[in-house]
Design a protein around this motif. Structure first.
Motif, PDB file in Angstrom:
ATOM      1  N   THR A 179      10.222  13.628  46.436  1.00 13.90           N
ATOM      2  CA  THR A 179       9.890  12.379  45.733  1.00 13.90           C
ATOM      3  C   THR A 179       8.459  12.389  45.224  1.00 13.90           C
ATOM      4  O   THR A 179       8.192  12.114  44.041  1.00 13.90           O
ATOM      5  CB  THR A 179      10.107  11.185  46.671  1.00 13.90           C
ATOM      6  N   ASN A 180       7.509  12.697  46.102  1.00 14.58           N
ATOM      7  CA  ASN A 180       6.099  12.706  45.716  1.00 14.58           C
ATOM      8  C   ASN A 180       5.843  13.733  44.629  1.00 14.58           C
ATOM      9  O   ASN A 180       5.119  13.482  43.652  1.00 14.58           O
ATOM     10  CB  ASN A 180       5.235  12.991  46.950  1.00 14.58           C
ATOM     11  N   PHE A 181       6.467  14.893  44.748  1.00  9.51           N
ATOM     12  CA  PHE A 181       6.250  15.958  43.779  1.00  9.51           C
ATOM     13  C   PHE A 181       6.799  15.567  42.409  1.00  9.51           C
ATOM     14  O   PHE A 181       6.135  15.736  41.382  1.00  9.51           O
ATOM     15  CB  PHE A 181       6.920  17.240  44.276  1.00  9.51           C
ATOM     16  N   LEU A 182       8.029  15.040  42.384  1.00 11.20           N
ATOM     17  CA  LEU A 182       8.607  14.616  41.108  1.00 11.20           C
ATOM     18  C   LEU A 182       7.781  13.513  40.457  1.00 11.20           C
ATOM     19  O   LEU A 182       7.578  13.511  39.237  1.00 11.20           O
ATOM     20  CB  LEU A 182      10.047  14.143  41.325  1.00 11.20           C
ATOM     21  N   GLN A 183       7.340  12.560  41.261  1.00 12.57           N
ATOM     22  CA  GLN A 183       6.513  11.477  40.709  1.00 12.57           C
ATOM     23  C   GLN A 183       5.281  12.039  40.027  1.00 12.57           C
ATOM     24  O   GLN A 183       4.921  11.651  38.912  1.00 12.57           O
ATOM     25  CB  GLN A 183       6.103  10.517  41.824  1.00 12.57           C
ATOM     26  N   THR A 184       4.637  12.978  40.696  1.00  9.75           N
ATOM     27  CA  THR A 184       3.392  13.540  40.157  1.00  9.75           C
ATOM     28  C   THR A 184       3.640  14.343  38.891  1.00  9.75           C
ATOM     29  O   THR A 184       2.967  14.154  37.868  1.00  9.75           O
ATOM     30  CB  THR A 184       2.717  14.433  41.212  1.00  9.75           C
ATOM     31  N   VAL A 185       4.621  15.253  38.944  1.00  9.68           N
ATOM     32  CA  VAL A 185       4.881  16.115  37.798  1.00  9.68           C
ATOM     33  C   VAL A 185       5.366  15.302  36.598  1.00  9.68           C
ATOM     34  O   VAL A 185       4.901  15.483  35.469  1.00  9.68           O
ATOM     35  CB  VAL A 185       5.919  17.201  38.168  1.00  9.68           C
ATOM     36  N   CYS A 186       6.288  14.377  36.841  1.00  8.20           N
ATOM     37  CA  CYS A 186       6.844  13.604  35.723  1.00  8.20           C
ATOM     38  C   CYS A 186       5.804  12.684  35.108  1.00  8.20           C
ATOM     39  O   CYS A 186       5.796  12.471  33.888  1.00  8.20           O
ATOM     40  CB  CYS A 186       8.067  12.814  36.189  1.00  8.20           C
ATOM     41  N   PHE A 187       4.944  12.136  35.937  1.00 12.38           N
ATOM     42  CA  PHE A 187       3.886  11.286  35.387  1.00 12.38           C
ATOM     43  C   PHE A 187       2.941  12.111  34.518  1.00 12.38           C
ATOM     44  O   PHE A 187       2.508  11.669  33.450  1.00 12.38           O
ATOM     45  CB  PHE A 187       3.113  10.609  36.521  1.00 12.38           C
ATOM     46  N   GLU A 188       2.633  13.318  34.955  1.00 14.27           N
ATOM     47  CA  GLU A 188       1.776  14.196  34.167  1.00 14.27           C
ATOM     48  C   GLU A 188       2.437  14.567  32.847  1.00 14.27           C
ATOM     49  O   GLU A 188       1.806  14.552  31.792  1.00 14.27           O
ATOM     50  CB  GLU A 188       1.459  15.448  34.990  1.00 14.27           C
ATOM     51  N   VAL A 189       3.738  14.888  32.901  1.00  9.00           N
ATOM     52  CA  VAL A 189       4.471  15.234  31.678  1.00  9.00           C
ATOM     53  C   VAL A 189       4.501  14.044  30.727  1.00  9.00           C
ATOM     54  O   VAL A 189       4.263  14.172  29.522  1.00  9.00           O
ATOM     55  CB  VAL A 189       5.898  15.702  32.021  1.00  9.00           C
ATOM     56  N   GLN A 190       4.803  12.886  31.294  1.00 11.23           N
ATOM     57  CA  GLN A 190       4.822  11.672  30.474  1.00 11.23           C
ATOM     58  C   GLN A 190       3.476  11.442  29.797  1.00 11.23           C
ATOM     59  O   GLN A 190       3.408  11.091  28.611  1.00 11.23           O
ATOM     60  CB  GLN A 190       5.178  10.476  31.356  1.00 11.23           C
ATOM     61  N   SER A 191       2.404  11.661  30.535  1.00 19.48           N
ATOM     62  CA  SER A 191       1.059  11.463  29.983  1.00 19.48           C
ATOM     63  C   SER A 191       0.796  12.423  28.839  1.00 19.48           C
ATOM     64  O   SER A 191       0.221  12.055  27.812  1.00 19.48           O
ATOM     65  CB  SER A 191       0.008  11.671  31.075  1.00 19.48           C
ATOM     66  N   GLN A 192       1.241  13.669  28.997  1.00 21.20           N
ATOM     67  CA  GLN A 192       1.040  14.645  27.929  1.00 21.20           C
ATOM     68  C   GLN A 192       1.870  14.301  26.705  1.00 21.20           C
ATOM     69  O   GLN A 192       1.430  14.495  25.575  1.00 21.20           O
ATOM     70  CB  GLN A 192       1.388  16.048  28.434  1.00 21.20           C
ATOM     71  N   ILE A 193       3.058  13.792  26.943  1.00 21.33           N
ATOM     72  CA  ILE A 193       3.906  13.381  25.805  1.00 21.33           C
ATOM     73  C   ILE A 193       3.214  12.283  25.014  1.00 21.33           C
ATOM     74  O   ILE A 193       3.137  12.317  23.777  1.00 21.33           O
ATOM     75  CB  ILE A 193       5.289  12.903  26.308  1.00 21.33           C
ATOM     76  N   LYS A 194       2.694  11.301  25.738  1.00 22.66           N
ATOM     77  CA  LYS A 194       2.002  10.200  25.054  1.00 22.66           C
ATOM     78  C   LYS A 194       0.776  10.707  24.310  1.00 22.66           C
ATOM     79  O   LYS A 194       0.440  10.229  23.221  1.00 22.66           O
ATOM     80  CB  LYS A 194       1.599   9.137  26.070  1.00 22.66           C
ATOM     81  N   ALA A 195       0.076  11.661  24.930  1.00 20.41           N
ATOM     82  CA  ALA A 195      -1.148  12.169  24.312  1.00 20.41           C
ATOM     83  C   ALA A 195      -0.865  12.903  23.012  1.00 20.41           C
ATOM     84  O   ALA A 195      -1.728  13.001  22.147  1.00 20.41           O
ATOM     85  CB  ALA A 195      -1.886  13.093  25.288  1.00 20.41           C
ATOM     86  N   SER A 196       0.364  13.434  22.887  1.00 17.64           N
ATOM     87  CA  SER A 196       0.679  14.225  21.695  1.00 17.64           C
ATOM     88  C   SER A 196       1.584  13.487  20.725  1.00 17.64           C
ATOM     89  O   SER A 196       2.179  14.088  19.833  1.00 17.64           O
ATOM     90  CB  SER A 196       1.331  15.547  22.112  1.00 17.64           C
ATOM     91  N   LEU A 197       1.745  12.175  20.912  1.00 16.32           N
ATOM     92  CA  LEU A 197       2.596  11.406  19.999  1.00 16.32           C
ATOM     93  C   LEU A 197       2.090  11.505  18.562  1.00 16.32           C
ATOM     94  O   LEU A 197       0.889  11.538  18.308  1.00 16.32           O
ATOM     95  CB  LEU A 197       2.612   9.935  20.430  1.00 16.32           C
ATOM     96  N   ARG A 198       3.017  11.542  17.664  1.00 22.62           N
ATOM     97  CA  ARG A 198       2.673  11.590  16.248  1.00 22.62           C
ATOM     98  C   ARG A 198       1.967  10.308  15.849  1.00 22.62           C
ATOM     99  O   ARG A 198       2.407   9.218  16.185  1.00 22.62           O
ATOM    100  CB  ARG A 198       3.948  11.776  15.414  1.00 22.62           C
TER     101      ARG A 198
END
Length: 1918
Positions: A357-376
């Protein structure tokens, strides 16, 4: 309606991650009642619905549907559409729509929102069908009236729930936190080495399956790759191999366990080259997040650092799951930073599933953040096309086609690219605005059909202003305030007929990017000046405009791809000043609340990126920390997390945004507690500047003023950057450091970043440079100027009312002491007194009380706050008589008032009476002080200062001092001042007028005249222009008229040529006066187009002092080249700040001379011959001028006078007069003797008048004669006799005196002067004064000092320069009285290795020391300053002559010309912690521009920089003055306690853990609660604990680092400790010094070991203990566990316990907390006393033990024999006797108890800071609740019951005890500063106990009672 809504809402499960509700009420217009994310609790929504107000009006349903789509269903309002959360809207209406509903309803449904329509009464069913989603039978409801709504409520609820369930069911298989992580490339790298084993490998496969199952897998979503490795790496499947989750899971299930060794480095390289490539399925070029997850259980056999770095450099996020790994160093190198986010360590494979649970929360939040950072991201683009007479129609058509081609390639839409189009000639014409069209076809149709061709003149400047005012506004559709990039493409055919540069600059400042395209006869230079560089395109004859369309599309498409990812570090423009700002700790605190919004947060992220990119990042340079905050602060990384700039920038790129509510106060507090600490990497104790940048919109749900004040109090410079929504700049001012103009920046709109970034970068770098290089120089110059204020009476009148917090009262005391430091204190010099007031004034000490600076500062420090109201008028009235009581004739009188509030009584009349008496009043208002009232008090706004907080007092100190000193320093000012003003095109008319006002203000301060101050003016642009020379205008009125006629030039900026031109106007031929000080004041707003360094240098070589003032875009490095020195550079953000510089610049015009200006200690005899009575007054005037320029006094300069002719007469002797007035009077009573001048004979007579000087005082004979010597042959012998007696001769001749004869007398020193006539003799006073000053010693209050030189002898120093260093040292030695009991000198030379030249106790005469210095041989190697600093500490030890234990202060002068090759920080801190003041001298550019000198000294005011070795002589006097300054070094009294447990399994693990858990939770809080009884300085004592566990091989298994008490840390420590065998042997003990402490760590260092007995010989344990003692450990305490063996032996290893050695420290002892408490107190007391030089440390400890009643009679006798403590011993004995008498039924004193936890509630003090409990306060202001309330409060709660210990040894028989289990009832009857009265009831007995005790002991007394109650220990009496 309300009931219906209430029923619906009440049926849902409301919450942030559940159902969210929004509500719109509409009629003529829609209105949001609340947004989706407004309320997270059902109760709040229901309450809001019940209190809705009926709107009334028409029915605009269409408009309201569109409004709903725009305002509710977006992320800022709380919509979670991008997470896959169902979006539902319910429209309720009772009538037909009055507008079009079709398009709005379709737009809502097309956005994926399910629409329900509920019609009531007259609602049209067809409209409901048009509104609702299909099918109608599921989404349309109709009822006859409102009452019928309840009938359909349950049906609607069921339908809504079903809809939501069906929609959410589609994503239910994905982990909730991973629903936003919709796209990523994730590679698993799995360790398959032998050490894992089959069973554990199965656990790994299960872990992988759980991870993959919870991800959104797909070819266009999350792609998965997997590799295994051991010795070799095995490719399992690539990223593009599987698109189905089931296939991946099947492959994982069938994985083979390979076995083998662990080669992680090779595996990392393998996945980088084989997996993260386009061919393998990596989508890195599409900005898809790249993730590597490594799972391993062991240390790699190959290098991992390099391969890991290559991965991270490519932007791949590396996660590491380490199982059972003890040494985390290697996995930390692999994982991305910070480790707490990317490194997961667990003990075994069996708990791997628990990590999911903790690992998924961390990784997915990081991925989500990168997605937002690269939004068109898109842009607003306006095309501006020239259609003037210079543009032909065919070219115009080509331009239209060109624009069409560009637009066709862009994605047009209301939320995408918006396009605007305009034509222009004379004026601009709107074709269509940005908001006009929402699709590409409409845009293209309009452009293609546009045929109108305007014609007319070409005015591009006017058109650019037209764009600014018409197109780039919110009304026209510009999204500037939403953070959308703004572009304009300007097509022009010729050079404009009006100016373009200013209009273009205004657009750029609004962050509009300008692309220029030139056709036909366009002007390239104009295109360049308009465009945002480098976007300039010009069509030549053989070219077509169409060839540029791809370039422009690429530019416009840039922001759509990313905000800053392609920015290279070297591409970012960096202010040149940042190259000097090489060392600082900077924390960024960024508001990420919902008010900011995600788009704007992306811009803030880019903003941070660029600023950080400008800084010199590195562990020994600039460190950066980042905290984001909303509901709570979120630490991204600490100051010491990253050492590499690239890693920080990569991290910032991916910063996530989460929204929430802003709590700025909590966030600022977080900076104080978690960022600016040593544990988080702060280098405050190394003298490194601490800066914080708070980026906020100014709105906060909590109070932030106090947290900001606390942070500033801790010497953190705070910047506040306001963003978008900020409305009141004063909110930012309450956060920021004073002055706000330097520390507050407010962005009107988010995209005004281009200029703001630059300002912030330059401000940050400027403050680093200013604090290090500028402030110390200006402070010294100001101090030297103020020392010319020889006599003054100054009273401080300080507000001590209850509204002032204790720390703020301390800030006032610090302010006063720093003011005192600026003046020369003495009975006949400057005197200070202090009056404190509240409702009534109180004299703290009169103005004539203290005669020395040291005594005065001590008295100020001892002032106690009064408390009470604020009656300033009464206090002012009181001051009148106090000034009169100690008045001294015409001595200036000053009153400095400090208050924090408005007075409760009238101030006008008493203030006017004071001013009438000639008392000048300066008023400083803090917080809520009234500016109007303060100005009534001072009568002059220039003497009024207003600041937000008390921490700002130190910021205005120099301003107040400057105001006081200016009148004396500027008296009789003679100067030539030329202003050189940049009036280029970039300067506006308003800015020009401000500049003229600035010039006028300096003129107004000056005394204008041909023999006073002359002023000239030149302005320049591309060329310089003389407005008037120095000698043209001789009155202020004439100058004012001349200024009013000046017209600016408005061209380019060539400062170099202007400087060359200005040089000539200082010449005598053009009105200059080279014999007076000449100043050039340069004011410029930008960078010069030509070189400035050489012309500026030539000006300075002529003796012209240059002041360089830069505003707006001026460049610091260029200004420094102009001024030559940083303290004459002035940088401001705007012209509006120029008035703040007037006083500073004028002061330095008055006091420019860096040479010594006044002799302070000397014996001077005038030997005068005047043959003409009528002209003798000229000689007397010269004598008077010399006296006036000297510091006269018994202990300062003494004057005598001898008149001579054929004989000599002593007019007055050296010791006859002690004041300047007396000497002046005596000078004019000197009578000339007629006859020939027998000068040789007179020299011999004068020589005898000097007598013998027992002190190191310079002696001067000033010969003044108007005739040749009648006995010239005897002159050489007379002169030689004077020289043998070391009397220096200054010879002055006039009229008939023989110049050659004068020159022969003084030799080649040049100390002779000749004036042709008597009336110009006085002009020689300055030259004579400089000689007297240079060759005499400064005043020095110190009679004793241990002074050591640490001299660089490296090869970079030439032989001649090394000789100059030796001369410098010898001159310093000459300035002191060298003797065994006076000043001692030691010298160490260093290069690669340090070398002792001589110790402090080797030589006790100045002659011997100078001979030894002269014989020094240079080492000539490299520079290792750190090693030298470590070595030099030994020179200060008592064995080598150090006298620290005798209260003698110790100073070190470090001289070097280059940067050290090793670290200097730790060694320098260790020296400063030892109490040694360090002064650093940097010679040459290599070291002078480095901040290493500041790190060594620890304080920038102890750093001296010179450009070359020749300039060393200019700082001699300044260093001597610094050494002579009295004062106490700031010491902290922190305690670091390292805790260890030795357990060799002699007890069961469970029993040990229970015992230790109980005891540590009892002991550690008790030790941590230790009050500040021993620490004499601020900040208060902090006790930190470090818990460590080491394996048998020395490997660290657990390390908490030093932290404040934390129960969770103790629990984790015990979890590890109780599983290990640990052994008390020599290596065990020594490991704790190496791992826990360092030489430079906290002052008091304690090692506490809980042990079950020794596991080594006593001899070895003693050796280990002695080794730690020598290294600096202050105490070693052994605490026995249950059944401890050989404890008495262990006691022999302890140290640092005073008289408590025989008192066993046993874990079963109930009084162990008290005993430990006392041991810590003893150590702190010993250290504090030693640090302050009070007395021998052991004596202090003995006295502490004596106060506790623990000393034996024999020891009392020993103490009594020590003379220095006899009085203290008697006092302590007397106190103990008084205590015994006061104790009822006299029994033996028991141990001191611990601090009380929940004691009696005391009387209320003043208003306290929210949420913080302080000590008993002062009486508060009148009118506040709780004042003078002495009611006894209720009993506090009892503390937590302690652990019951084992029975102790039988004690002495006690008195009769009470029967039964009656618990005492204890009541405090009275509690005052010196005693506490208790009433104690025990059964039928009542005891009254009066305990006399110091205030800080009261909590311990309370705890004694509480201990007895808790443990049922009883005594019959005390």
């Amino acid at each position: 309606m309300q009931d219906f809504l209430y029923t619906l809402v009440n049926s849902f499960d409301i919450g942030k991650d559940k159902v969210q509700i929004g509500l719109i009420q509409y009629s003529d217009h829609p209105r949001n009642e609340f947004f989706l994310n407004t309320y997270q609790r059902k109760e709040d929504i229901l309450h809001k619905i019940q209190n809705l107000h009926y709107k009334g009006g028409g029915t605009k349903t269409g408009e309201s549907l569109q409004f709903m789509l725009d305002t509710q269903f977006n992320e800022m309002a709380g919509s979670r559409r991008h997470e896959g959360v169902p979006q539902i809207a319910v429209v309720i209406t009772d009538g037909q729509a009055q507008d079009n509903i079709r398009e709005p309803a379709e737009a809502v449904k097309n956005a994926g929102i399910t629409l329900y329509a509920v019609g009531i009464k007259d609602a049209a069913f067809t409209e409901l069908q048009e509104i609702a989603s299909d099918p109608d039978e599921m989404h349309v409801y109709s009822v006859v009236d409102f009452a019928a709504l309840q009938g359909i409520s349950q049906n609607i609820i069921q339908v809504l729930c079903t809809t939501a369930e069906e929609a959410s069911g589609q994503i239910s298989h994905v982990f909730q936190e991973c629903r936003k992580a919709t796209v990523a490339d994730i590679v698993f790298l799995v360790d398959s080495s032998t050490s894992i084993g089959e069973r554990n490998f199965t656990n790994v496969k299960n872990f992988l399956k759980v991870l993959v199952s919870n991800l959104e897998v797909g070819s266009d979503q999350v792609r998965i790759g997997l590799a295994q490795y051991s010795r070799k790496t095995v490719k399992e499947f690539l990223l593009n191999q599987y698109s189905l989750k089931s296939d991946i899971l099947e492959h994982i299930q069938n994985l083979t366990f390979w076995r083998g060794s662990t080669y992680t480095g090779a595996a990392l390289d393998f996945v980088r080259t084989e997996y993260f490539t386009k061919s393998a399925g990596s989508r890195t070029q599409e900005n898809i997040p790249q993730v590597l997850i490594l799972i391993t259980d062991g240390r790699s056999k190959d290098d991992v650092k390099g391969p890991a770095r290559k991965l991270k450099t490519r932007g791949i996020s590396v996660y590491v799951v380490g199982i059972g790994i003890q040494d985390k160093t290697q996995v930390q190198e692999i994982a991305s930073m910070p480790s707490d986010k990317f490194l997961f360590r667990i003990d075994s494979f069996d708990i791997l599933q628990g990590l999911t649970t903790n690992f998924l929360q961390t990784v997915c939040f990081e991925v989500q953040s990168q997605i937002k950072a690269s939004l068109r991201r898109y842009a607003d683009v306006v095309f501006l096309v020239d259609s003037s007479d210079t543009m032909d129609s065919s070219t115009f058509e080509e331009v239209k086609t060109f624009i069409v081609q560009i637009v066709e390639q862009l994605d047009i839409g209301v939320d995408k690219y918006r396009i605007g189009f305009a034509q222009y000639s004379r004026d601009g014409q709107v074709e269509f605005l940005l908001k006009t069209y929402e699709n590409k076809d409409d845009v293209l149709n309009h452009i293609q059909s546009s045929e109108q061709f305007l014609g007319g003149p070409l005015q591009t400047g006017s058109a650019l202003r037209f764009l600014h005012n018409v197109y780039f506004t919110e009304e026209a559709g510009s999204r500037l305030n939403q953070g959308i990039p703004q572009y304009t493409v300007v097509v022009t055919s010729a050079k404009s007929e009006d100016g373009v540069q200013k209009a273009a600059q205004e657009l750029k400042e609004r962050d509009v990017n300008i692309i220029t395209v030139g056709v036909l006869n366009s002007d390239r230079k104009e295109l360049d000046s308009v465009a945002t560089s480098p976007w300039v395109y010009q069509v030549h004859e053989d070219q077509s405009i169409g060839q540029f369309q791809k370039d422009i599309v690429d530019i416009l498409d840039g922001p759509a791809q990313q905000e800053f990812y392609d920015v290279e570090i070297q591409d970012v423009k960096v202010p040149k000043v940042c190259s000097s700002a090489s060392v600082a700790d900077i924390a960024f605190l960024v508001d990420e609340s919902s008010r900011v919004g995600e788009k704007n947060f992306q811009l803030t992220r880019a903003f941070l990126f660029r600023i950080i990119n400008a800084l010199d990042i590195g562990p020994n340079n600039v460190q950066v920390a980042l905290v984001l905050y909303s509901d709570e602060p979120r630490l991204e990384f600490t100051l010491d997390t990253f050492e590499d700039k690239l890693k920080i920038l990569n991290y910032v790129k991916k910063l996530p945004y989460r929204g929430g509510q802003p709590y700025t106060g909590v966030a600022i507090d977080f900076l104080s507690k978690e960022i600016f600490t040593k544990e988080a990497g702060s280098r405050r104790d190394q003298g490194v500047q601490q800066l914080a940048v708070v980026i906020t919109d100014g709105y906060s749900l909590d109070k932030f003023i106090e947290p900001a004040s606390r942070l500033r109090h801790s010497d953190v410079t705070l910047y506040a950057v306001g963003i978008q929504n900020i409305s009141e700049s004063y909110l930012l001012q309450q956060i920021a450091t004073y002055p706000p103009r330097k520390h507050v920046t407010n962005m009107e709109l988010f995209l005004q970043r281009a200029d703001i970034e630059w300002k912030i970068k330059e401000r940050l770098c400027n403050v680093i440079v200013e604090q290090a290089f500028v402030t110390p120089l200006r402070g010294r110059s100001l101090k030297e100027g103020c020392e010319q204020t020889e006599e003054a009476d100054i009273y401080f009148l300080i507000d001590g009312s209850g509204s002032i917090f204790p720390e703020n009262f301390d800030a006032m005391k610090t302010f006063m002491n720093e003011m005192v430091d600026m003046f020369q204190i003495g009975a006949n010099r400057v005197r200070f007194g202090v009056v404190q007031y509240e409702s009534s004034p109180k004299m703290e000490f009169t103005i004539d009380r203290y005669k020395t600076k040291a005594d005065l500062k001590k008295a100020i420090q001892a002032i106690k706050q009064l408390g009470g109201g604020t009656e300033t008028g009464k206090a002012l009235k009181y001051m009148n008589s106090k000034f009169k009581q100690a008045a001294r004739g015409n001595v200036p009188k000053y009153l400095i008032l400090i208050t924090d509030g408005e007075s409760e009584d009238d101030v006008t009349r008493p203030a006017a009476e004071l001013r009438k008496e000639g008392i000048m009043i300066y008023a400083i208002g803090v917080r809520s002080a009234s500016k109007e009232q303060l100005e009534q008090i001072t009568g002059d706004k220039n003497q009024t200062f207003l600041v937000n907080e008390f921490d700002s007092l130190k910021r205005i100190r120099l301003d107040v001092v400057r105001e006081i000193c200016t009148s004396r320093v500027c008296k009789n000012l003679k100067a030539d001042i030329i202003f050189l003003i940049d009036t280029s095109e970039t300067m506006s008319e308003e800015q020009f007028n401000i500049t003229m006002d600035f010039i006028q203000a300096i003129i107004n301060k000056s005394d204008i005249g041909a023999d006073k101050v002359q002023v000239g003016l030149l302005q320049y642009s591309t060329r310089p222009k003389l407005e008037f020379p120095l000698n043209m205008h001789m009155t202020k009125d004439d100058l004012r008229d001349a200024l009013s006629k000046v017209k600016r030039i408005k061209e380019g900026t060539k400062t170099g040529i202007a400087l060359q031109t200005a040089s000539d106007y200082f010449d005598r031929s053009k009105g200059g006066r080279p014999d007076v000080k000449q100043h050039l004041i340069v004011v410029t707003d930008g960078e010069s187009d030509d070189a400035v360094e050489e012309p500026a240098r030539q000006l300075r070589e002529k003796g012209i002092i240059i002041h360089a003032v830069g505003v707006v875009r001026a460049v610091y490095s260029e200004l420094k080249e102009i001024a030559g020195t940083p303290d004459r550079v002035y940088i401001e953000d705007s012209f509006e700040s120029l008035p703040y510089l007037e006083k500073t610049i004028f002061f330095y015009i008055c006091n420019p001379d860096t040479r010594c200006q006044r002799p302070e200690v000397a014996d001077i005899i005038f030997l005068v011959h005047g043959s003409r009575d009528t002209q003798f007054q000229g000689i007397q005037q010269l004598m008077e001028a010399v006296v006036n320029n000297s510091v006269v006094g018994k202990d300062y300069v003494q004057f005598g006078a001898v008149a001579y002719s054929t004989s000599s007469v002593e007019e007055f002797s050296l010791n006859k007069f002690s004041t300047k007035a007396q000497v002046r009077k005596a000078v004019y009573e000197v009578t000339p003797l007629k006859g020939q001048a027998f000068t040789a004979k007179a020299l011999n007579v004068a020589r005898e008048k000097f007598g013998a000087s027992s002190r190191n005082i310079s002696q001067f004979l000033i010969l003044i004669t108007d005739a040749p010597a009648a006995d010239r042959p005897d002159l050489p012998a007379a002169v030689k006799a004077l020289e043998e007696k070391r009397i220096k001769i200054v010879a002055v001749g006039t009229e008939a005196a023989d110049a050659e004869e004068l020159r022969d007398m003084v030799g080649d020193k040049g100390w002779w002067f000749f004036a042709p006539s008597y009336n110009i003799l006085e002009n020689l006073r300055q030259n004579i004064t400089h000689i007297l000053c240079d060759k005499s010693n400064p005043a020095c209050e110190k009679q004793q000092e241990d002074l050591v030189f640490l001299v660089d002898g490296s090869g970079s120093i030439t032989e001649s320069n090394f000789i100059m260093m030796k001369t410098f040292m010898k001159n310093i030695v000459d300035s002191f009285i060298i003797a065994q009991d006076k000043i001692r000198i030691g010298v160490v030379q260093f290069s690669k290795n340090p070398q002792k030249e001589f110790y402090l106790n080797e030589f006790y005469s100045g002659t011997d020391i100078k001979l030894k210095i002269e014989s020094m041989v240079q080492l000539n190697s490299t520079t290792f300053t750190g090693e030298a600093l470590r070595f030099v500490k030994s020179i200060f030890k008592p064995a080598n002559g150090g006298r620290k234990n005798q209260e003698v202060s110790q100073s070190l002068i470090v001289m070097t010309d280059g940067k050290s090759r090793d670290s200097v920080n730790e060694a320098a801190i260790a020296l400063r912690n030892y109490g040694i003041r360090i002064f650093t001298v940097g010679i040459g550019k290599n070291i002078a521009e480095s901040l290493e000198l500041d790190q060594i000294a620890g304080r920038s005011d102890r750093v001296f920089r010179v450009n070359n070795f020749n300039e060393l002589k200019t700082i001699e006097k300044r260093i001597i003055k610094e050494i002579c300054e009295p004062g106490v070094e700031p010491q902290d009294c922190d305690i670091d306690i390292s805790v260890a447990v030795d357990s060799s399994r002699r007890a069961s693990t469970m029993r040990l853990k229970q015992t230790m858990q109980t005891q540590l939770l009892r002991l550690v809080p008790a030790m941590a609660s230790m009050i500040n009884i021993s620490c004499p300085v601020q900040p208060p004592m902090k006790i930190k604990f470090r818990f460590q566990v080491f394996a048998g091989n020395g490997l660290s298994l657990f390390d908490s680092d030093f932290e404040m008490f934390d129960e969770e840390i103790i629990q984790k420590f015990l979890d590890v400790q109780t599983t290990m065998n640990t052994y008390l042997n020599r290596s065990f003990i020594e490991a704790f010094w190496d791992r826990s402490f360092s030489e430079a760590s906290t002052k008091v260092k304690v090692l506490t070991i809980f042990t079950d007995g020794p596991d080594d010989s006593l001899q070895n344990l003693k050796a280990a203990a002695n080794s730690l003692r020598k290294k600096g450990l202050d105490a070693l305490l052994m605490i026995g566990l249950e059944n401890v063996e050989n404890y008495k032996e262990l006691q022999e290893t302890e140290f640092g316990r005073g008289f408590g050695y025989q008192e066993p420290l046993n874990i079963g002892n109930l009084l162990l907390p008290s005993t430990l408490w006392r041991q810590l107190s003893a150590n702190a007391a010993r250290f504090a006393a030693n640090a302050l030089g009070m007395m021998d440390g052991e004596v202090v400890l003995d006295l502490l033990e004596l106060r506790e009643g623990l000393a034996s009679k024999d020891h009392l006798a020993t103490l009594a024999r020590k003379e220095e403590v006899v009085n203290v011993v008697h006092q302590v004995l007397k106190e103990n006797e008084e205590k015994q008498v006061a104790l009822a039924n006299g029994g033996e004193n028991g141990d001191d108890g611990l601090d009380g936890i929940n004691g009696e509630e005391g009387r209320k003090g003043p208003r306290g800071r929210p949420s913080e409990r302080g000590s008993s306060g002062l009486r508060g202001d009148n009118g506040y609740p709780g004042i003078d309330n002495d009611d006894i409060g209720p009993l506090g709660q009892s503390g937590r019951p302690g652990w019951r210990g084992e029975p102790g040894a039988d004690g002495r028989p006690g008195g009769p005890g009470e029967q039964g289990a009656n618990v005492r009832a204890v009541t405090i009857l009275e509690r005052k500063t010196e005693h506490v009265v208790y009433q104690e009831k025990m059964g039928d007995q009542v005891i009254l106990v009066n305990l006399a005790c110091k205030a800080h002991r009261v909590p311990q007394v309370n705890q004694v009672y509480q201990d007895y109650q808790e443990h049922k220990v009883y005594q019959a009496s005390k």
